[in-house]
Design a protein around this motif. Structure first.
Motif, PDB file in Angstrom:
ATOM      1  N   SER A 162      30.603 -34.232  32.216  1.00  0.00           N
ATOM      2  CA  SER A 162      31.113 -34.418  30.857  1.00  0.00           C
ATOM      3  C   SER A 162      32.626 -34.230  30.846  1.00  0.00           C
ATOM      4  O   SER A 162      33.203 -33.593  31.726  1.00  0.00           O
ATOM      5  CB  SER A 162      30.402 -33.501  29.861  1.00  0.00           C
ATOM      6  N   VAL A 163      33.260 -34.844  29.845  1.00  0.00           N
ATOM      7  CA  VAL A 163      34.717 -34.855  29.753  1.00  0.00           C
ATOM      8  C   VAL A 163      35.179 -34.292  28.414  1.00  0.00           C
ATOM      9  O   VAL A 163      34.739 -34.763  27.353  1.00  0.00           O
ATOM     10  CB  VAL A 163      35.264 -36.294  29.916  1.00  0.00           C
ATOM     11  N   GLY A 164      36.024 -33.276  28.491  1.00  0.00           N
ATOM     12  CA  GLY A 164      36.709 -32.764  27.306  1.00  0.00           C
ATOM     13  C   GLY A 164      38.159 -33.210  27.404  1.00  0.00           C
ATOM     14  O   GLY A 164      38.527 -34.309  27.003  1.00  0.00           O
ATOM     15  N   GLY A 165      39.005 -32.353  28.018  1.00  0.00           N
ATOM     16  CA  GLY A 165      40.387 -32.739  28.283  1.00  0.00           C
ATOM     17  C   GLY A 165      40.540 -33.417  29.631  1.00  0.00           C
ATOM     18  O   GLY A 165      41.622 -33.890  29.975  1.00  0.00           O
ATOM     19  N   GLY A 166      39.457 -33.437  30.414  1.00  0.00           N
ATOM     20  CA  GLY A 166      39.476 -34.163  31.673  1.00  0.00           C
ATOM     21  C   GLY A 166      39.856 -33.343  32.899  1.00  0.00           C
ATOM     22  O   GLY A 166      40.111 -33.915  33.963  1.00  0.00           O
ATOM     23  N   GLY A 167      39.861 -32.027  32.792  1.00  0.00           N
ATOM     24  CA  GLY A 167      40.164 -31.185  33.950  1.00  0.00           C
ATOM     25  C   GLY A 167      39.078 -31.280  35.013  1.00  0.00           C
ATOM     26  O   GLY A 167      39.366 -31.402  36.206  1.00  0.00           O
ATOM     27  N   LEU A 168      37.840 -31.241  34.571  1.00  0.00           N
ATOM     28  CA  LEU A 168      36.711 -31.338  35.506  1.00  0.00           C
ATOM     29  C   LEU A 168      36.708 -32.710  36.181  1.00  0.00           C
ATOM     30  O   LEU A 168      36.567 -32.814  37.404  1.00  0.00           O
ATOM     31  CB  LEU A 168      35.393 -31.096  34.758  1.00  0.00           C
ATOM     32  N   LEU A 169      36.875 -33.756  35.395  1.00  0.00           N
ATOM     33  CA  LEU A 169      36.923 -35.119  35.928  1.00  0.00           C
ATOM     34  C   LEU A 169      38.006 -35.237  37.002  1.00  0.00           C
ATOM     35  O   LEU A 169      37.774 -35.769  38.096  1.00  0.00           O
ATOM     36  CB  LEU A 169      37.205 -36.106  34.787  1.00  0.00           C
ATOM     37  N   LEU A 264      25.973 -27.716  24.225  1.00  0.00           N
ATOM     38  CA  LEU A 264      25.842 -29.123  23.839  1.00  0.00           C
ATOM     39  C   LEU A 264      26.757 -30.016  24.687  1.00  0.00           C
ATOM     40  O   LEU A 264      26.391 -31.154  25.026  1.00  0.00           O
ATOM     41  CB  LEU A 264      26.186 -29.259  22.350  1.00  0.00           C
ATOM     42  N   SER A 265      27.935 -29.486  25.021  1.00  0.00           N
ATOM     43  CA  SER A 265      28.890 -30.247  25.842  1.00  0.00           C
ATOM     44  C   SER A 265      28.244 -30.641  27.179  1.00  0.00           C
ATOM     45  O   SER A 265      28.516 -31.717  27.708  1.00  0.00           O
ATOM     46  CB  SER A 265      30.127 -29.400  26.115  1.00  0.00           C
ATOM     47  N   CYS A 266      27.413 -29.778  27.698  1.00  0.00           N
ATOM     48  CA  CYS A 266      26.729 -30.045  28.960  1.00  0.00           C
ATOM     49  C   CYS A 266      25.532 -30.966  28.716  1.00  0.00           C
ATOM     50  O   CYS A 266      25.182 -31.791  29.576  1.00  0.00           O
ATOM     51  CB  CYS A 266      26.297 -28.716  29.561  1.00  0.00           C
TER      52      CYS A 266
HETATM   53  C1  LIG Z   1      35.623 -27.106  29.562  1.00  0.00           C
HETATM   54  C2  LIG Z   1      34.257 -27.597  29.523  1.00  0.00           C
HETATM   55  C3  LIG Z   1      33.974 -28.981  29.503  1.00  0.00           C
HETATM   56  C4  LIG Z   1      35.044 -30.029  29.530  1.00  0.00           C
HETATM   57  O1  LIG Z   1      35.874 -29.890  30.645  1.00  0.00           O
HETATM   58  P1  LIG Z   1      37.312 -30.589  30.684  1.00  0.00           P
HETATM   59  O2  LIG Z   1      37.902 -30.113  31.952  1.00  0.00           O
HETATM   60  O3  LIG Z   1      38.064 -30.103  29.482  1.00  0.00           O
HETATM   61  O4  LIG Z   1      37.089 -32.036  30.643  1.00  0.00           O
HETATM   62  C5  LIG Z   1      32.665 -29.367  29.470  1.00  0.00           C
HETATM   63  N1  LIG Z   1      31.658 -28.467  29.442  1.00  0.00           N
HETATM   64  C6  LIG Z   1      31.887 -27.144  29.480  1.00  0.00           C
HETATM   65  C7  LIG Z   1      30.742 -26.206  29.440  1.00  0.00           C
HETATM   66  C8  LIG Z   1      33.186 -26.666  29.523  1.00  0.00           C
HETATM   67  O5  LIG Z   1      33.424 -25.355  29.551  1.00  0.00           O
END
Ligand SMILES: *Cc1c(COP(=O)(O)O)cnc(C)c1O
Length: 307
Positions: A162-169, A264-266
């Motif tokens: 999943s992508v929020g600000g894209g750090g994980l991506l 939910l983000s996950c």
């Molecule tokens: C931070 C976070 C994300 C999104 O990660 P980004 O690096 O911001 O894209 C997704 N899921 C969880 C649980 C997070 O903590």
């Protein structure tokens, strides 16, 4: 260098493999000490700073990045200050305080709290722990792919996250390149209303969403990091939007299948395999990064919609 995160298991999911007809593997970042992958990157950023003599970490996240920064400070014997907006719940504030962090509640939205955190960190010569936009974060997150290369005999058909600000991506794409897995597609999942990467890719430019209307607040960065946008265009990144309802259904089904609670983000990432979306249909195996998240309880999950 010392690392604060845990090497997480890669679980071969039998329920999901049956459902998709190909092997589905779950990278269980929900099992990190602070409940999410964030500790990989934030931990690395904080350890590097501590080695330079920095004694104070400042975070602008009431979510998983703030928890990781507070945890890092506690373990390394440093000071942590976390700026959170007034919308941040009492439970989160208590959790941060119980890790020894000072919590400063300021501003209506994350952007306001973030601006205060930036100014405060500068005044106090402290480390600003950005939640998604820093090379050390990406390097820390990329270690997740190093572990995949040790646990899998061959490259997976795709990696879902999943992508929020894209750090994980960004970290995952950097890790794939280092592994020589440049051709492995990444399925980048967002909820509608927190779809800052999808909107940027549609527009062909780094755009800012006017507001976050998804309940997946952890994905609620109005604009992705420039590096995330750039790797999303350079690598085979397939951006997919799901509804909050689909993310929620996946979050519930995952709890039933694997007895692990995630935010939910996950659920947005898990929706790729529970819905499932067409973007994973071509793959002969799938790795889902189960990013986790501490902002979930049995009660909050029971009271949310589900299927
Ligand atoms: C931070 C976070 C994300 C999104 O990660 P980004 O690096 O911001 O894209 C997704 N899921 C969880 C649980 C997070 O903590």
């Amino acid at each position: 260098m010392r690392s604060l995160h845990t090497r997480t298991p890669l679980l071969h999911s039998f329920p999901l493999s049956r459902r998709l007809g190909v092997p589905v593997y779950l990278k269980l970042e929900a099992l990190q000490p602070t409940g999410s992958f964030k500790l990989r990157g934030v931990g690395r950023l904080c350890v590097e700073a501590a080695e330079r003599g920095v004694n104070h970490f400042v975070s602008s996240s009431g979510g998983n990045a703030g928890l990781a920064a507070a945890h890092a400070a506690e373990v390394l014997g440093k000071r942590a200050t976390v700026f959170v907006p007034t919308s941040t719940g009492e439970l989160t504030q208590q959790r941060l305080r119980s890790l020894g962090a000072e919590v400063i509640v300021i501003g209506a939205e994350w952007d306001d709290a973030h601006a205060e955190a930036v100014a405060f960190a500068k005044r106090h010569e402290a480390l600003l722990v950005h939640p998604f936009d820093h090379p050390s974060l990406w390097a820390g997150h990329s270690t997740l792919v190093d572990e995949l290369t040790e646990d899998l005999d061959s490259p997976p058909g795709c990696v879902v996250l999943s992508v929020g600000g894209g750090g994980l991506l960004t970290g995952v794409v950097h890790g794939l390149r280092r592994a020589g897995w440049n051709h492995v597609p990444v399925i980048a999942m967002e909820t509608i209303g927190a779809d800052s990467l999808a909107c940027a890719l549609d527009a062909g430019a780094l755009v800012e969403l006017p507001a976050i209307t998804s309940a997946a607040k952890t994905l609620g960065a109005r604009k992705v990091a420039a590096e995330a946008f750039s790797v999303a265009r350079a690598h085979d990144v397939r951006s997919v939007r799901v509804s909050d309802a689909q993310a929620s259904a996946a979050q519930h089904a995952f709890a039933d299948d694997h007895r692990i609670l995630v935010e939910l983000s996950c659920g947005a990432a898990l929706a790729a395999v529970y819905t499932p979306v067409v973007e994973v249909a071509f793959a002969d195996s799938v790795v889902v990064v189960v990013c986790g998240g501490a902002g979930v309880t049995l009660d909050s999950l029971s009271n949310s919609a589900g299927a």
